[in-house]
Design a protein around this motif. Structure first.
Motif, PDB file in Angstrom:
ATOM      1  N   THR A  67      76.537  40.672  22.632  1.00 37.88           N
ATOM      2  CA  THR A  67      77.816  40.032  22.864  1.00 37.88           C
ATOM      3  C   THR A  67      77.603  38.742  23.618  1.00 37.88           C
ATOM      4  OG1 THR A  67      78.107  41.206  24.960  1.00 37.88           O
ATOM      5  CG2 THR A  67      79.025  42.246  22.973  1.00 37.88           C
ATOM      6  N   GLY A  68      78.543  37.818  23.482  1.00 31.93           N
ATOM      7  CA  GLY A  68      78.419  36.534  24.170  1.00 31.93           C
ATOM      8  C   GLY A  68      77.519  35.597  23.397  1.00 31.93           C
ATOM      9  N   ASN A  69      77.364  34.388  23.913  1.00 32.57           N
ATOM     10  CA  ASN A  69      76.544  33.383  23.259  1.00 32.57           C
ATOM     11  C   ASN A  69      75.069  33.630  23.545  1.00 32.57           C
ATOM     12  OD1 ASN A  69      78.760  32.027  22.220  1.00 32.57           O
ATOM     13  ND2 ASN A  69      78.992  30.785  24.072  1.00 32.57           N
ATOM     14  N   PRO A  70      74.194  33.359  22.555  1.00 33.94           N
ATOM     15  CA  PRO A  70      72.766  33.543  22.782  1.00 33.94           C
ATOM     16  C   PRO A  70      72.291  32.686  23.955  1.00 33.94           C
ATOM     17  CG  PRO A  70      73.228  33.229  20.453  1.00 33.94           C
ATOM     18  CD  PRO A  70      74.503  32.959  21.205  1.00 33.94           C
ATOM     19  N   THR A 111      64.864  29.116  12.602  1.00 36.67           N
ATOM     20  CA  THR A 111      64.729  29.436  14.020  1.00 36.67           C
ATOM     21  C   THR A 111      63.306  29.174  14.452  1.00 36.67           C
ATOM     22  OG1 THR A 111      66.423  31.145  13.894  1.00 36.67           O
ATOM     23  CG2 THR A 111      64.892  31.273  15.741  1.00 36.67           C
ATOM     24  N   VAL A 112      63.172  28.472  15.573  1.00 35.97           N
ATOM     25  CA  VAL A 112      61.863  28.251  16.169  1.00 35.97           C
ATOM     26  C   VAL A 112      61.735  29.258  17.295  1.00 35.97           C
ATOM     27  CG1 VAL A 112      60.406  26.627  17.390  1.00 35.97           C
ATOM     28  CG2 VAL A 112      61.956  25.800  15.608  1.00 35.97           C
ATOM     29  N   ASP A 113      60.861  30.239  17.149  1.00 35.10           N
ATOM     30  CA  ASP A 113      60.706  31.272  18.163  1.00 35.10           C
ATOM     31  C   ASP A 113      59.936  30.739  19.349  1.00 35.10           C
ATOM     32  OD1 ASP A 113      62.012  33.222  16.663  1.00 35.10           O
ATOM     33  OD2 ASP A 113      60.179  33.677  15.560  1.00 35.10           O
ATOM     34  N   SER A 114      60.317  31.191  20.522  1.00 35.82           N
ATOM     35  CA  SER A 114      59.557  30.847  21.710  1.00 35.82           C
ATOM     36  C   SER A 114      58.179  31.463  21.592  1.00 35.82           C
ATOM     37  CB  SER A 114      60.256  31.380  22.961  1.00 35.82           C
ATOM     38  OG  SER A 114      59.429  31.226  24.077  1.00 35.82           O
ATOM     39  N   SER A 115      57.170  30.707  22.006  1.00 35.63           N
ATOM     40  CA  SER A 115      55.806  31.210  21.944  1.00 35.63           C
ATOM     41  C   SER A 115      55.419  31.954  23.211  1.00 35.63           C
ATOM     42  CB  SER A 115      54.845  30.030  21.745  1.00 35.63           C
ATOM     43  OG  SER A 115      54.954  29.134  22.835  1.00 35.63           O
ATOM     44  N   LEU A 116      56.349  32.071  24.144  1.00 31.82           N
ATOM     45  CA  LEU A 116      56.028  32.699  25.413  1.00 31.82           C
ATOM     46  C   LEU A 116      56.636  34.097  25.509  1.00 31.82           C
ATOM     47  CD1 LEU A 116      56.649  29.699  27.805  1.00 31.82           C
ATOM     48  CD2 LEU A 116      54.500  30.449  26.814  1.00 31.82           C
ATOM     49  N   PRO A 117      55.920  35.039  26.116  1.00 35.10           N
ATOM     50  CA  PRO A 117      56.497  36.375  26.296  1.00 35.10           C
ATOM     51  C   PRO A 117      57.631  36.328  27.299  1.00 35.10           C
ATOM     52  CG  PRO A 117      54.406  36.179  27.458  1.00 35.10           C
ATOM     53  CD  PRO A 117      54.569  34.933  26.623  1.00 35.10           C
ATOM     54  N   GLY A 118      58.605  37.218  27.109  1.00 40.86           N
ATOM     55  CA  GLY A 118      59.690  37.315  28.077  1.00 40.86           C
ATOM     56  C   GLY A 118      60.758  36.262  27.914  1.00 40.86           C
ATOM     57  N   SER A 119      60.757  35.515  26.813  1.00 45.40           N
ATOM     58  CA  SER A 119      61.801  34.513  26.635  1.00 45.40           C
ATOM     59  C   SER A 119      63.114  35.209  26.329  1.00 45.40           C
ATOM     60  CB  SER A 119      61.436  33.549  25.499  1.00 45.40           C
ATOM     61  OG  SER A 119      61.358  34.246  24.280  1.00 45.40           O
ATOM     62  N   GLU A 147      70.532  21.284  11.989  1.00 51.07           N
ATOM     63  CA  GLU A 147      70.835  22.268  13.029  1.00 51.07           C
ATOM     64  C   GLU A 147      69.779  23.371  12.956  1.00 51.07           C
ATOM     65  OE1 GLU A 147      73.341  22.939  15.293  1.00 51.07           O
ATOM     66  OE2 GLU A 147      74.705  21.251  14.932  1.00 51.07           O
ATOM     67  N   ILE A 148      69.125  23.640  14.066  1.00 49.50           N
ATOM     68  CA  ILE A 148      68.144  24.715  14.137  1.00 49.50           C
ATOM     69  C   ILE A 148      68.374  25.507  15.424  1.00 49.50           C
ATOM     70  CG2 ILE A 148      66.443  23.412  12.802  1.00 49.50           C
ATOM     71  CD1 ILE A 148      64.910  22.941  15.455  1.00 49.50           C
ATOM     72  N   SER A 149      67.587  26.530  15.638  1.00 51.45           N
ATOM     73  CA  SER A 149      67.584  27.273  16.889  1.00 51.45           C
ATOM     74  C   SER A 149      66.174  27.265  17.444  1.00 51.45           C
ATOM     75  CB  SER A 149      68.025  28.720  16.671  1.00 51.45           C
ATOM     76  OG  SER A 149      69.365  28.777  16.236  1.00 51.45           O
ATOM     77  N   VAL A 150      66.071  27.106  18.750  1.00 51.09           N
ATOM     78  CA  VAL A 150      64.792  27.236  19.441  1.00 51.09           C
ATOM     79  C   VAL A 150      64.963  28.396  20.404  1.00 51.09           C
ATOM     80  CG1 VAL A 150      63.117  26.157  20.973  1.00 51.09           C
ATOM     81  CG2 VAL A 150      64.242  24.784  19.199  1.00 51.09           C
ATOM     82  N   GLY A 151      64.370  29.542  20.081  1.00 48.15           N
ATOM     83  CA  GLY A 151      64.697  30.759  20.806  1.00 48.15           C
ATOM     84  C   GLY A 151      66.191  30.985  20.657  1.00 48.15           C
ATOM     85  N   PRO A 152      66.908  31.231  21.761  1.00 44.46           N
ATOM     86  CA  PRO A 152      68.354  31.429  21.682  1.00 44.46           C
ATOM     87  C   PRO A 152      69.160  30.137  21.764  1.00 44.46           C
ATOM     88  CG  PRO A 152      67.617  31.865  23.892  1.00 44.46           C
ATOM     89  CD  PRO A 152      66.375  31.566  23.088  1.00 44.46           C
ATOM     90  N   LEU A 153      68.490  29.008  21.927  1.00 45.95           N
ATOM     91  CA  LEU A 153      69.202  27.743  22.119  1.00 45.95           C
ATOM     92  C   LEU A 153      69.494  27.030  20.808  1.00 45.95           C
ATOM     93  CD1 LEU A 153      67.309  26.192  25.189  1.00 45.95           C
ATOM     94  CD2 LEU A 153      69.513  27.391  25.178  1.00 45.95           C
ATOM     95  N   ARG A 154      70.693  26.485  20.714  1.00 41.69           N
ATOM     96  CA  ARG A 154      71.038  25.580  19.613  1.00 41.69           C
ATOM     97  C   ARG A 154      70.237  24.298  19.801  1.00 41.69           C
ATOM     98  NH1 ARG A 154      75.674  21.584  19.770  1.00 41.69           N
ATOM     99  NH2 ARG A 154      75.588  20.646  17.713  1.00 41.69           N
TER     100      ARG A 154
END
Length: 199
Positions: free
Chosen positions: A50-53, A36-44, A134-141
């Motif tokens: 429940t539901g999709n990220p 997972t690549v975490d967002s570097s910005l606050p509030g992401s 396949e990776i994740s960037v924040g909640p995005l595939r």
């Protein structure tokens, strides 16, 4: 609004710029991993219980993405933090391109490009001769896409909907590892500003 130069880069993208209009078959070597690549910005956005990220019900991703200007998504401060000179921004909307290219201060390598596409999803990219993770960037595939032969180029493509994605390309970074680190950092900075659907 910052002044942006207009240049023609056209087909100079070295990675996946041609999309398969005739088939959605994904070719290449898929490697299943879960980094997972975490967002570097606050509030992401963060995955919900429940539901999709990253789900944003009712969002018209195609309309919203087509209204974005690739040279205006990241602020000068964000670009500087990533190591790029905001004044090197070069916009291109020729042919299939709708992107913005940046360089390090002094016009130095590497070259980073942000490309918006509201016609194809990441699953419709022509991935022949590329290795995909396949990776994740924040909640995005997302997909990390690299050539099967040794290179210093890396691409991160973020899934926004069945009809849209955004890609970050990094070329001439010295090593593949450095190219992917820059591409992933840029993708994480972009993620909070991108529309996305629940598909």
């Amino acid at each position: 609004m910052r002044h942006r130069g207009v240049g023609v880069w056209g087909t100079a993208l070295g990675l996946v710029t041609l999309l398969s209009a005739c088939t959605s078959t994904e070719q290449g070597t898929a490697v299943v991993v879960n980094p997972t690549v975490d967002s570097s910005l606050p509030g992401s956005a963060t995955p919900s219980a429940t539901g999709n990220p990253g789900e944003q019900p009712g969002v018209d991703v195609v309309a919203e993405l087509s209204e974005l200007l690739p040279c205006e998504i990241l602020s000068d401060e964000e670009l500087t933090t990533l190591g790029f000179d905001p004044e090197t921004a070069t916009f291109d909307d020729v042919g299939v391109s709708y992107d913005c290219r940046y360089r390090f201060p002094g016009g130095e390598r590497p070259v980073m490009t942000i490309q918006l596409d509201w016609n194809y999803s990441v699953d419709q990219l022509n991935l022949t001769n590329y290795t995909i993770e396949e990776i994740s960037v924040g909640p995005l595939r997302a997909l990390r896409i690299i050539g099967k032969t040794a290179s210093e180029h890396c691409q991160i493509s973020l899934h926004l909907s069945e009809d849209a994605h955004v890609s970050v390309f990094v070329h001439y970074a010295g090593t593949l590892e450095q190219a992917c680190a820059i591409a992933e950092g840029t993708a994480a900075a972009l993620e909070p500003s991108l529309p996305r659907s629940s598909d």
